[in-house]
Enzyme design. Structure first.
Site, short mmCIF file in Angstrom:
data_model
loop_
_atom_site.label_atom_id
_atom_site.label_comp_id
_atom_site.label_asym_id
_atom_site.label_seq_id
_atom_site.Cartn_x
_atom_site.Cartn_y
_atom_site.Cartn_z
CB SER A 266 -0.98 -0.19 1.13
OG SER A 266 -0.02 0.59 2.77
CB CYS A 321 -0.74 -3.44 -7.61
SG CYS A 321 0.49 -4.19 -8.82
CD GLU A 422 -4.33 -0.13 -4.98
OE1 GLU A 422 -4.10 -1.16 -5.84
OE2 GLU A 422 -4.04 0.11 -4.07
#
Length: 540
Positions: A266, A321, A422
């Site tokens: 993250s 990702c 996200e």
């Protein structure tokens, strides 16, 4: 093959567990039956100087199967003494390993990749049990890491320096690439095999030693890979494994003997690690968050584009990702929505061990709750919820799993929380633009720069997109443009911190330092006296 296991066998995790955590650790331990294997559930060991050893820590974290909520393993919070021992083991192993011929290091990787191939089914089952992704996706997880191992097998060529003869009178200059020393890797939960294989194979084949911290949510694959690496011939102390959360991460950042840190995860953790480790003079490569976009032009091939959007948006339950989380339809989305919803609805959501599963669960209850909240915030702020997967029905026996079905929000705007964050779940956001120029501006205004794609049959549109888009990895009619290992994973903007990316030439450069040698061999018996002037190429 594991993919053909019946659902009944898969549900019996007590039968499967010996296969899932199939470490032949006894060969590395002096005890007949290591204490960590006697526990129920088993507790994962540290790997220090070639031995799998139980941590003396009394604190541990449960590894929970996200499809069933069963506790399958426990992860100890490695003590500071144990962490120091792992770094010391790596430091002690470095002088011998760095002087091991690169051809020998390559042969270890050649054997390693063979062993990974031989054990890919066991690795995939472990990943599915601990992380939740489908077996098909877990095989892909291992295989994409395996490609990096294969790339490391050519390190003799990758690590070559440069040479120029007679740069001045009788003087030659050459550069060589040398290893750094002890390096460390901090891994995320979403790719339990691929990300560790991004890190330590390149690092150790360059001649470094390594301390790896797997995700505390799914550490089993890292331990299995470490065992295979040692079976392939990796000497004791070259690869070490420790476990934990914030304390171990900070210890890695602060330790004076660790020269470089690789991280994937993250933005919050990534920027903390980058700042803290850089302040201690370490090299850092930090791959972080993303909000990957796809621009869909009106001339795009409809069938191929829809398949790509569904696969890249919902594959791995969106926990990539490089997941394609946002679609920008140029010229409006109405003509696409119905078919997009229909294809998403057709996906099967169940435990990843079901051979027909398309989506498994998300990693944890906390992740599920966060994804639900972001979906709700989008709906409350004006987005149209054209497909809601929050109340998906799953196969009996998995009622407590962390399942979320494919979800699509349309009419999303850039000021919505669901767009700015996200989501890391199976949620596809749909936006609209009147022109390619406007669509590119939407993508470029986003703070992330991991990847972006365009779907079109126009070479001119593709060329404009390729040139103007601000993303590290660009796809043209390719939804997830992750490069093969002879290139590098080139995220940019807020998706990456550091100067040198993962694997490829950049990865080799990250794990090595340049030494330049200037040498002169000629008869110096008749010198011309002492000169204190700065030497030049004419006077050397």
């Amino acid at each position: 093959m594991l993919l053909q296991l019946s659902l009944q066998r898969v549900k019996n995790l007590k039968v499967l567990r010996p296969q899932v955590f199939a470490l032949r650790i006894n060969q590395y331990s002096t005890a007949a039956e290591p204490s960590f294997k006697q526990r129920n559930p088993p507790r994962v060991p540290n790997l220090i100087e070639g031995s799998f050893v139980d941590s003396k820590s009394l604190a541990s974290i449960d590894v929970i199967n996200p499809a069933t909520q069963e506790v399958v393993l426990q992860v100890p919070l490695t003590t500071n003494v144990e962490f120091k021992a792992s770094v010391s083991a790596a430091k002690h192993a470095f002088p011998s390993w760095r002087n091991t011929p690169v051809t020998t290091r390559q042969r270890v990787m050649l054997k390693f990749q063979e062993l990974i191939r031989r054990n890919i089914d066991k690795l995939a089952m472990n990943i599915t049990t601990e992380q939740g992704k489908t077996l098909k996706d877990a095989h892909g997880d291992v295989f994409r890491g395996l490609e990096v191992v294969e790339h490391a097998c050519g390190m003799g060529t990758l690590q070559m320096g440069e040479y120029v003869s007679n740069v001045s009178n009788g003087i030659d200059t050459y550069s060589i690439r040398e290893p750094l020393g002890v390096c460390a890797g901090i891994c995320p939960f979403n790719f339990p095999a691929m990300i560790p294989l991004w890190m330590f194979p390149i690092a150790v084949t360059c001649g470094n030693t390594f301390v790896l911290k797997p995700s505390e949510k799914d550490p089993g694959a890292s331990l299995m890979l470490a065992e295979l690496a040692m079976e392939a011939g990796l000497p004791k102390g070259v690869l070490n494994i420790v476990h934990g959360t914030n304390d171990i991460v900070n210890a890695i950042c602060d330790d004076d003997d660790i020269r470089a840190v690789s991280f994937v995860g993250s933005n919050t953790a990534g920027m903390h690690i980058y700042a803290r480790a850089s302040a201690k003079g370490k090299r850092v490569q930090s791959n972080m968050g993303a909000k990957n976009h796809a621009i869909v032009m009106p001339d795009a091939n409809v069938d191929a584009t829809l398949n790509a959007l569904v696969a890249a948006g919902f594959g791995a339950a969106g926990q990539r990702c490089m997941a394609l989380s946002t679609v920008v339809f140029v010229g409006g989305s109405n003509s696409w929505e119905q078919e997009l919803v229909g294809r998403a609805k057709a996906l099967k959501v169940t435990a990843g061990t079901d051979p027909d599963a398309d989506l498994g669960p998300v990693i944890s209850k906390q992740a599920k709750e966060r994804i639900h909240r972001l979906i709700q915030s989008g709906a409350e702020n004006g987005a149209r919820l054209i497909l809601d997967g929050r109340n998906i029905k799953v196969v009996a026996g998995y009622e407590h799993g962390n399942f979320i079905g494919p979800t699509i929000l349309s009419d999303v705007s850039a000021d919505m929380e669901c767009y700015k964050e996200e989501i890391f779940g199976p949620v596809l956001l749909c936006m609209e633009a009147d022109s390619l120029e406007e669509a590119i501006n939407i993508v470029n205004r986003n703070k992330y720069g991991n990847g972006a794609s365009i779907f079109t049959t126009s070479g001119a549109a593709a060329r404009k997109f390729q040139t103007e888009i601000e993303a590290g990895q660009v796809g043209i009619n390719v939804p997830i443009p992750v490069p093969l290992p002879f290139f590098s994973f080139t995220g940019s903007k807020s998706s990456f911190a550091g100067d040198l990316n993962f694997y490829g030439k950049a990865g080799v450069n990250f794990y090595t330092q340049i030494k330049t040698v200037t040498q002169q061999w000629k008869d110096l018996s008749t010198g011309s006296g002492v000169s204190l002037a700065m030497p030049t190429s004419q006077k050397l």
